[in-house]
Design a protein around this motif. Structure first.
Motif, PDB file in Angstrom:
ATOM      1  N   LEU A   5       0.839  -1.194   0.000  1.00  0.00           N
ATOM      2  CA  LEU A   5       0.000   0.000   0.000  1.00  0.00           C
ATOM      3  C   LEU A   5       0.879   1.251   0.000  1.00  0.00           C
ATOM      4  O   LEU A   5       2.022   1.199   0.439  1.00  0.00           O
ATOM      5  N   PRO A   6       0.357   2.365  -0.480  1.00  0.00           N
ATOM      6  CA  PRO A   6       1.144   3.602  -0.467  1.00  0.00           C
ATOM      7  C   PRO A   6       1.518   3.982   0.960  1.00  0.00           C
ATOM      8  O   PRO A   6       0.767   3.720   1.899  1.00  0.00           O
ATOM      9  N   GLY A   7       2.672   4.603   1.102  1.00  0.00           N
ATOM     10  CA  GLY A   7       3.111   5.054   2.415  1.00  0.00           C
ATOM     11  C   GLY A   7       4.583   5.360   2.413  1.00  0.00           C
ATOM     12  O   GLY A   7       5.263   5.192   1.403  1.00  0.00           O
ATOM     13  N   PHE A   8       5.075   5.821   3.542  1.00  0.00           N
ATOM     14  CA  PHE A   8       6.491   6.129   3.657  1.00  0.00           C
ATOM     15  C   PHE A   8       7.298   4.853   3.704  1.00  0.00           C
ATOM     16  O   PHE A   8       6.860   3.840   4.243  1.00  0.00           O
ATOM     17  N   ARG A   9       8.482   4.911   3.161  1.00  0.00           N
ATOM     18  CA  ARG A   9       9.367   3.753   3.112  1.00  0.00           C
ATOM     19  C   ARG A   9      10.588   4.008   3.992  1.00  0.00           C
ATOM     20  O   ARG A   9      11.029   5.148   4.158  1.00  0.00           O
ATOM     21  N   CYS A  10      11.150   2.943   4.536  1.00  0.00           N
ATOM     22  CA  CYS A  10      12.375   3.037   5.337  1.00  0.00           C
ATOM     23  C   CYS A  10      13.488   3.627   4.474  1.00  0.00           C
ATOM     24  O   CYS A  10      13.639   3.270   3.303  1.00  0.00           O
ATOM     25  N   SER A  11      14.260   4.508   5.059  1.00  0.00           N
ATOM     26  CA  SER A  11      15.219   5.318   4.313  1.00  0.00           C
ATOM     27  C   SER A  11      16.255   4.528   3.521  1.00  0.00           C
ATOM     28  O   SER A  11      16.420   4.740   2.322  1.00  0.00           O
ATOM     29  N   THR A  12      17.001   3.662   4.165  1.00  0.00           N
ATOM     30  CA  THR A  12      18.076   2.966   3.460  1.00  0.00           C
ATOM     31  C   THR A  12      17.540   2.007   2.397  1.00  0.00           C
ATOM     32  O   THR A  12      18.004   2.039   1.257  1.00  0.00           O
ATOM     33  N   PRO A  13      16.550   1.165   2.704  1.00  0.00           N
ATOM     34  CA  PRO A  13      16.019   0.303   1.645  1.00  0.00           C
ATOM     35  C   PRO A  13      15.429   1.091   0.474  1.00  0.00           C
ATOM     36  O   PRO A  13      15.612   0.727  -0.694  1.00  0.00           O
ATOM     37  N   TYR A  14      14.738   2.181   0.787  1.00  0.00           N
ATOM     38  CA  TYR A  14      14.175   3.030  -0.261  1.00  0.00           C
ATOM     39  C   TYR A  14      15.302   3.623  -1.110  1.00  0.00           C
ATOM     40  O   TYR A  14      15.203   3.709  -2.338  1.00  0.00           O
ATOM     41  N   GLY A  15      16.391   4.002  -0.470  1.00  0.00           N
ATOM     42  CA  GLY A  15      17.561   4.498  -1.188  1.00  0.00           C
ATOM     43  C   GLY A  15      18.149   3.446  -2.117  1.00  0.00           C
ATOM     44  O   GLY A  15      18.558   3.755  -3.245  1.00  0.00           O
ATOM     45  N   ILE A  16      18.181   2.205  -1.654  1.00  0.00           N
ATOM     46  CA  ILE A  16      18.683   1.109  -2.489  1.00  0.00           C
ATOM     47  C   ILE A  16      17.823   0.970  -3.744  1.00  0.00           C
ATOM     48  O   ILE A  16      18.342   0.852  -4.857  1.00  0.00           O
ATOM     49  N   ILE A  17      16.515   1.009  -3.571  1.00  0.00           N
ATOM     50  CA  ILE A  17      15.607   0.899  -4.716  1.00  0.00           C
ATOM     51  C   ILE A  17      15.815   2.065  -5.680  1.00  0.00           C
ATOM     52  O   ILE A  17      15.860   1.878  -6.901  1.00  0.00           O
ATOM     53  N   GLN A  18      15.977   3.259  -5.137  1.00  0.00           N
ATOM     54  CA  GLN A  18      16.205   4.423  -5.997  1.00  0.00           C
ATOM     55  C   GLN A  18      17.508   4.297  -6.783  1.00  0.00           C
ATOM     56  O   GLN A  18      17.571   4.683  -7.954  1.00  0.00           O
ATOM     57  N   ILE A  19      18.546   3.764  -6.164  1.00  0.00           N
ATOM     58  CA  ILE A  19      19.818   3.548  -6.863  1.00  0.00           C
ATOM     59  C   ILE A  19      19.627   2.563  -8.009  1.00  0.00           C
ATOM     60  O   ILE A  19      20.059   2.805  -9.143  1.00  0.00           O
ATOM     61  N   LEU A  20      18.991   1.440  -7.719  1.00  0.00           N
ATOM     62  CA  LEU A  20      18.774   0.428  -8.763  1.00  0.00           C
ATOM     63  C   LEU A  20      17.944   0.997  -9.905  1.00  0.00           C
ATOM     64  O   LEU A  20      18.244   0.759 -11.083  1.00  0.00           O
ATOM     65  N   ASP A  21      16.911   1.771  -9.565  1.00  0.00           N
ATOM     66  CA  ASP A  21      16.081   2.400 -10.592  1.00  0.00           C
ATOM     67  C   ASP A  21      16.884   3.413 -11.407  1.00  0.00           C
ATOM     68  O   ASP A  21      16.808   3.429 -12.636  1.00  0.00           O
ATOM     69  N   HIS A  22      17.640   4.254 -10.726  1.00  0.00           N
ATOM     70  CA  HIS A  22      18.407   5.308 -11.407  1.00  0.00           C
ATOM     71  C   HIS A  22      19.391   4.724 -12.419  1.00  0.00           C
ATOM     72  O   HIS A  22      19.537   5.232 -13.529  1.00  0.00           O
ATOM     73  N   TYR A  23      20.071   3.671 -12.032  1.00  0.00           N
ATOM     74  CA  TYR A  23      21.064   3.059 -12.910  1.00  0.00           C
ATOM     75  C   TYR A  23      20.460   2.000 -13.837  1.00  0.00           C
ATOM     76  O   TYR A  23      21.187   1.304 -14.547  1.00  0.00           O
ATOM     77  N   GLU A  24      19.128   1.912 -13.803  1.00  0.00           N
ATOM     78  CA  GLU A  24      18.380   0.994 -14.678  1.00  0.00           C
ATOM     79  C   GLU A  24      18.895  -0.442 -14.579  1.00  0.00           C
ATOM     80  O   GLU A  24      19.071  -1.135 -15.575  1.00  0.00           O
ATOM     81  N   ILE A  25      19.116  -0.862 -13.346  1.00  0.00           N
ATOM     82  CA  ILE A  25      19.548  -2.233 -13.080  1.00  0.00           C
ATOM     83  C   ILE A  25      18.302  -3.093 -12.991  1.00  0.00           C
ATOM     84  O   ILE A  25      17.446  -2.864 -12.130  1.00  0.00           O
ATOM     85  N   ASP A  99      26.182  -2.519  -1.315  1.00  0.00           N
ATOM     86  CA  ASP A  99      26.730  -2.585   0.038  1.00  0.00           C
ATOM     87  C   ASP A  99      26.093  -1.500   0.890  1.00  0.00           C
ATOM     88  O   ASP A  99      26.389  -0.316   0.738  1.00  0.00           O
ATOM     89  N   ALA A 100      25.203  -1.898   1.786  1.00  0.00           N
ATOM     90  CA  ALA A 100      24.523  -0.962   2.669  1.00  0.00           C
ATOM     91  C   ALA A 100      25.192  -0.879   4.037  1.00  0.00           C
ATOM     92  O   ALA A 100      24.690  -0.221   4.936  1.00  0.00           O
ATOM     93  N   GLY A 101      26.320  -1.531   4.182  1.00  0.00           N
ATOM     94  CA  GLY A 101      27.034  -1.509   5.455  1.00  0.00           C
ATOM     95  C   GLY A 101      27.878  -0.265   5.622  1.00  0.00           C
ATOM     96  O   GLY A 101      28.276   0.375   4.649  1.00  0.00           O
TER      97      GLY A 101
END
Length: 155
Positions: A5-25, A99-101
């Motif tokens: 459902l729509p809503g706020f996403r956890c920061s780091t995982p959401y960032g990971i998704i944005q990276i993958l989307d941005h680089y079209e992986i 690497d999210a560490g």
């Protein structure tokens, strides 16, 4: 998040998704191994990747034969919280490594991730650095959540 459902996403995982989307992986149909099971990183990242139609396995530091499991990943997300735990020979040739560490090691000038970057970059087709990879997206993600919230209120 579990119900997609729509809503706020956890920061780091959401960032990971944005990276993958941005680089079209491509994620759809890919075998993803998330090494880490925390409620703020590992589990939400796995759910978000599952929503993008990846086949996701969650592993952790106590997973039996973790290195063999990691070698099956088309996309490997390291979120285990142990400095340079994942070595290059744990990575499938050509895999994408996120690497999210973020770990400080006494006596070393540079901070390191959960992946041994020097050995991993020789095997991976694409890898995020630490620092400078997922970290800035962790900062940007709450801002994106805030903008999306403001836009909903304005409309």
């Amino acid at each position: 998040m579990v119900s997609d459902l729509p809503g706020f996403r956890c920061s780091t995982p959401y960032g990971i998704i944005q990276i993958l989307d941005h680089y079209e992986i491509p994620v759809k149909g890919k075998r993803v191994i998330v090494v880490g099971r925390s409620v703020i990183l590992g589990k939400p990242a796995a759910l978000m990747l599952l929503q993008k139609h990846a086949t996701v396995t969650i592993a952790h530091s106590r997973t039996e034969d973790l290195s063999a499991l990691c070698r099956e990943a088309d996309i490997l997300v390291a979120a285990v919280g142990k400095a340079e735990m994942i070595k290059g020979d744990w990575i499938k040739p050509g895999a994408v490594v996120v690497d999210a560490g973020y770990n400080k090691i006494e006596g070393r000038k540079a901070d390191v991730g959960d992946v041994d970057f020097q050995t991993a970059k020789e095997v991976a087709s694409w890898i995020t650095p630490v620092p400078g990879g997922v970290g800035p997206m962790t900062v940007a993600s709450p801002l994106k959540n805030a903008v999306e919230s403001a836009e909903k209120v304005a409309n």
